[in-house]
Motif scaffolding. Structure first.
Motif, PDB file in Angstrom:
ATOM      1  N   ASP A   1       0.820  -1.219   0.000  1.00 30.98           N
ATOM      2  CA  ASP A   1       0.000   0.000   0.000  1.00 30.98           C
ATOM      3  C   ASP A   1       0.851   1.264   0.000  1.00 30.98           C
ATOM      4  O   ASP A   1       0.586   2.210   0.739  1.00 30.98           O
ATOM      5  CB  ASP A   1      -0.969   0.005   1.179  1.00 30.98           C
ATOM      6  N   ARG A   2       1.910   1.248  -0.800  1.00 34.51           N
ATOM      7  CA  ARG A   2       2.807   2.386  -1.017  1.00 34.51           C
ATOM      8  C   ARG A   2       3.702   2.696   0.186  1.00 34.51           C
ATOM      9  O   ARG A   2       4.347   3.722   0.239  1.00 34.51           O
ATOM     10  CB  ARG A   2       2.025   3.625  -1.448  1.00 34.51           C
ATOM     11  N   GLU A   3       3.773   1.782   1.143  1.00 34.79           N
ATOM     12  CA  GLU A   3       4.683   1.974   2.285  1.00 34.79           C
ATOM     13  C   GLU A   3       6.137   1.759   1.883  1.00 34.79           C
ATOM     14  O   GLU A   3       7.042   2.280   2.508  1.00 34.79           O
ATOM     15  CB  GLU A   3       4.324   1.031   3.433  1.00 34.79           C
ATOM     16  N   VAL A   4       6.332   0.948   0.845  1.00 37.44           N
ATOM     17  CA  VAL A   4       7.675   0.670   0.347  1.00 37.44           C
ATOM     18  C   VAL A   4       7.738   1.170  -1.099  1.00 37.44           C
ATOM     19  O   VAL A   4       6.909   0.802  -1.931  1.00 37.44           O
ATOM     20  CB  VAL A   4       8.010  -0.831   0.401  1.00 37.44           C
TER      21      VAL A   4
ATOM     22  N   GLY B   1       8.620   3.716   4.535  1.00 40.09           N
ATOM     23  CA  GLY B   1       8.095   4.863   5.279  1.00 40.09           C
ATOM     24  C   GLY B   1       8.760   6.126   4.767  1.00 40.09           C
ATOM     25  O   GLY B   1       8.753   6.405   3.579  1.00 40.09           O
ATOM     26  N   TYR B   2       9.383   6.855   5.671  1.00 36.71           N
ATOM     27  CA  TYR B   2      10.058   8.097   5.288  1.00 36.71           C
ATOM     28  C   TYR B   2      11.579   7.970   5.269  1.00 36.71           C
ATOM     29  O   TYR B   2      12.274   8.956   5.152  1.00 36.71           O
ATOM     30  CB  TYR B   2       9.646   9.226   6.232  1.00 36.71           C
ATOM     31  N   GLY B   3      12.089   6.752   5.384  1.00 35.46           N
ATOM     32  CA  GLY B   3      13.538   6.567   5.419  1.00 35.46           C
ATOM     33  C   GLY B   3      14.047   5.722   4.268  1.00 35.46           C
ATOM     34  O   GLY B   3      13.284   5.072   3.555  1.00 35.46           O
TER      35      GLY B   3
END
Length: 106
Positions: free
Chosen positions: A41-44, A73-75
């Protein structure tokens, strides 16, 4: 550091820093995108692109101006570098396949 432009046949053309910067300022980013995929779901996000920059300056190592980055996530979770467009595309596909396997998404 070594600098490159992307030629018409997706080949790398060595240039100096000034020429690379002028090219970078005037290039549309989508012209440098090799591939992009999303998982979970677009997390990666897996993004492979031509950066035109290579830190490999040893004559024993080929320049690697292509980059795959795995964002979770954001990293940034992983990074891989390649010498050619074709290597980058193959590397991108292998990275996506490995992550799908790791996450049980076949």
């Amino acid at each position: 550091m070594l600098y490159f432009l992307l030629g018409e046949n997706r080949d790398c053309i060595a240039v100096d820093a000034k020429e690379w910067l002028a090219w970078y300022k005037n290039t549309e980013s989508e012209n440098c995108d090799v591939a992009e995929d999303f998982l979970l779901d677009r997390e990666v996000r897996i993004s492979t692109m031509f950066t035109g920059l290579s830190w490999e300056v040893s004559p024993k190592e080929p320049p690697k101006p292509f980059l795959t980055i795995v964002f979770v996530g954001y990293g940034i979770d992983e990074q891989y570098r390649y010498s050619t467009w074709d290597q980058a595309l193959i590397g991108h596909k292998k990275t996506v396949a490995k992550l799908k396997s790791d996450f049980g998404l076949q």
